[in-house]
Design a protein around this motif. Structure first.
Motif, PDB file in Angstrom:
ATOM      1  N   ASN A 119      -0.528   9.261  -7.782  1.00  0.00           N
ATOM      2  CA  ASN A 119       0.307   8.890  -8.930  1.00  0.00           C
ATOM      3  C   ASN A 119      -0.101   7.497  -9.389  1.00  0.00           C
ATOM      4  O   ASN A 119      -1.218   7.053  -9.098  1.00  0.00           O
ATOM      5  CB  ASN A 119       1.791   8.961  -8.560  1.00  0.00           C
ATOM      6  N   VAL A 120       0.768   6.779 -10.082  1.00  0.00           N
ATOM      7  CA  VAL A 120       0.410   5.449 -10.585  1.00  0.00           C
ATOM      8  C   VAL A 120       0.154   4.462  -9.454  1.00  0.00           C
ATOM      9  O   VAL A 120      -0.472   3.413  -9.656  1.00  0.00           O
ATOM     10  CB  VAL A 120       1.500   4.892 -11.521  1.00  0.00           C
ATOM     11  N   GLY A 121       0.633   4.772  -8.234  1.00  0.00           N
ATOM     12  CA  GLY A 121       0.488   3.846  -7.119  1.00  0.00           C
ATOM     13  C   GLY A 121      -0.496   4.277  -6.056  1.00  0.00           C
ATOM     14  O   GLY A 121      -0.649   3.577  -5.051  1.00  0.00           O
ATOM     15  N   GLY A 122      -1.196   5.370  -6.253  1.00  0.00           N
ATOM     16  CA  GLY A 122      -2.091   5.799  -5.197  1.00  0.00           C
ATOM     17  C   GLY A 122      -2.890   7.032  -5.582  1.00  0.00           C
ATOM     18  O   GLY A 122      -2.794   7.495  -6.720  1.00  0.00           O
ATOM     19  N   PRO A 123      -3.661   7.549  -4.653  1.00  0.00           N
ATOM     20  CA  PRO A 123      -3.766   7.135  -3.254  1.00  0.00           C
ATOM     21  C   PRO A 123      -4.500   5.801  -3.089  1.00  0.00           C
ATOM     22  O   PRO A 123      -5.301   5.420  -3.938  1.00  0.00           O
ATOM     23  CB  PRO A 123      -4.552   8.273  -2.596  1.00  0.00           C
TER      24      PRO A 123
ATOM     25  N   ILE B 256     -15.328   6.412   7.967  1.00  0.00           N
ATOM     26  CA  ILE B 256     -13.883   6.429   7.722  1.00  0.00           C
ATOM     27  C   ILE B 256     -13.653   6.460   6.220  1.00  0.00           C
ATOM     28  O   ILE B 256     -14.258   5.679   5.471  1.00  0.00           O
ATOM     29  CB  ILE B 256     -13.192   5.171   8.287  1.00  0.00           C
ATOM     30  N   ARG B 257     -12.787   7.341   5.791  1.00  0.00           N
ATOM     31  CA  ARG B 257     -12.219   7.307   4.443  1.00  0.00           C
ATOM     32  C   ARG B 257     -10.766   7.737   4.607  1.00  0.00           C
ATOM     33  O   ARG B 257     -10.462   8.921   4.776  1.00  0.00           O
ATOM     34  CB  ARG B 257     -12.947   8.214   3.467  1.00  0.00           C
ATOM     35  N   THR B 258      -9.876   6.764   4.553  1.00  0.00           N
ATOM     36  CA  THR B 258      -8.493   7.012   4.918  1.00  0.00           C
ATOM     37  C   THR B 258      -7.563   6.239   3.991  1.00  0.00           C
ATOM     38  O   THR B 258      -8.016   5.518   3.097  1.00  0.00           O
ATOM     39  CB  THR B 258      -8.263   6.632   6.396  1.00  0.00           C
ATOM     40  N   THR B 259      -6.270   6.421   4.180  1.00  0.00           N
ATOM     41  CA  THR B 259      -5.267   5.696   3.408  1.00  0.00           C
ATOM     42  C   THR B 259      -4.296   5.022   4.352  1.00  0.00           C
ATOM     43  O   THR B 259      -4.115   5.436   5.506  1.00  0.00           O
ATOM     44  CB  THR B 259      -4.482   6.640   2.475  1.00  0.00           C
TER      45      THR B 259
ATOM     46  N   TRP C 101       0.847  -1.195   0.000  1.00  0.00           N
ATOM     47  CA  TRP C 101       0.000   0.000   0.000  1.00  0.00           C
ATOM     48  C   TRP C 101       0.882   1.245   0.000  1.00  0.00           C
ATOM     49  O   TRP C 101       1.898   1.313   0.695  1.00  0.00           O
ATOM     50  CB  TRP C 101      -0.901   0.004   1.227  1.00  0.00           C
ATOM     51  N   ASP C 102       0.460   2.270  -0.772  1.00  0.00           N
ATOM     52  CA  ASP C 102       1.296   3.443  -0.995  1.00  0.00           C
ATOM     53  C   ASP C 102       0.790   4.714  -0.332  1.00  0.00           C
ATOM     54  O   ASP C 102       1.376   5.783  -0.516  1.00  0.00           O
ATOM     55  CB  ASP C 102       1.438   3.692  -2.503  1.00  0.00           C
TER      56      ASP C 102
END
Length: 223
Positions: free
Chosen positions: A104-108, A121-124, A98-99
Motif C-alpha cells: 500500500n502507500v506504506g509498503g512493502p 536476503i530479500r526480506t521486510t 517500517w511497515d
C-alpha cells in the motif's frame, strides 16, 4: 587438528532457519575444520576503507554506518585465505516506522543483501505495534513473502527512534543477521540495500531508514 562439530544440537533449529531460505549447499554432516575472522568493523575507528557509498552517523552515542533510505552500499574484502565457505554477520538497525509486508502507500518495506552478486536476503521488517485486530507483519527471519510478527528474532527492541520517533524507546530494532555460503574466491563483495516506500510521508528518510552497527566476516574450511 581436532575437528569441531559444525552443528551443535542446541543450534540445529536456528541454523536450519538460516541455511534453508538461501538454498545453501552445506550439509548438516559437515565438519568445521577452521574458521578465521578476516574482517571486523564496529565503525568506532571511523574506518570506511573498501566501502563504496558508505558514510558514518552518530546514533544513540555510537558511530554507525548509515543512515540509509532507498540506497545501496558495497563492501569489498580482498585477499581472503584459502577456504570453501564464508560467514557474514551484520548487526542491522531498523529505524522508525517500517511497515513490513503490506502492499500500500506504506509498503512493502524491503531490505536485502547480496554476496558476490547472489541475492542472499530479500526480506521486510516491521516496527509497528501489533494488536489483536491490526498487525503489519514482516517476513524476517525468512525471505519475502513470509509472515511473522513485528520484531521477530530481534536482539534489541527498546532502542530509540532515529528521526520520526527520535528519543522514543521501541522505534529502532536491532537484528543480528548471520549467513554462511559456499565460497572459494579470493575476494568477497557484500552489497546491502533497501527499497522503502512511504508515499504519504512529509520526509520519507525521517519516516524510515536503517544503519549497520557492526560487520564481521569469517572464512571457513568445511569437510
Amino acid at each position: 587438528m581436532q575437528k569441531i562439530p559444525f552443528y551443535r544440537i542446541s543450534e540445529f533449529h536456528f541454523l536450519i532457519r538460516i541455511f534453508l531460505p538461501s538454498l545453501f549447499l552445506i550439509s548438516c554432516e559437515d565438519t568445521l575444520l577452521e574458521e578465521v575472522l578476516i574482517y571486523s568493523n564496529d565503525f568506532s575507528q571511523l574506518d570506511l576503507a573498501n566501502f563504496q557509498k558508505g558514510r558514518l552517523y552518530e546514533y544513540n552515542d555510537d558511530t554507525v554506518l548509515g543512515f540509509f533510505h532507498n540506497e545501496e552500499i558495497q563492501l569489498t574484502i580482498p585477499n581472503l585465505p584459502s577456504h570453501n565457505a564464508v560467514k557474514v554477520v551484520i548487526d542491522l538497525l531498523v529505524h522508525d516506522s517500517w511497515d513490513g509486508n503490506p502492499d500500500n502507500v506504506g509498503g512493502p518495506d524491503f531490505w536485502y543483501m547480496h554476496l558476490d552478486g547472489a541475492e542472499i536476503i530479500r526480506t521486510t521488517f516491521s516496527n509497528t505495534p501489533c494488536g489483536s485486530n491490526y498487525c503489519l507483519y514482516q517476513s524476517y527471519p525468512e525471505n519475502y513473502p513470509r509472515f511473522f510478527e513485528p520484531k521477530t528474532d530481534a536482539i534489541a527492541t527498546d532502542l530509540p527512534g532515529r528521526c520520526q520517533y527520535a528519543g522514543v524507546p521501541g522505534w529502532t530494532v536491532k537484528y543480528r543477521i548471520t549467513r554462511i555460503i559456499s565460497h572459494k574466491a579470493s575476494s568477497l563483495e557484500i552489497i546491502c540495500g533497501d527499497e522503502l516506500k512511504q508515499e504519504n510521508a512529509y520526509s520519507p528518510p525521517c519516516d524510515e531508514s536503517w544503519s549497520i552497527a557492526k560487520i564481521e566476516v569469517s572464512t571457513m574450511t568445511l569437510k
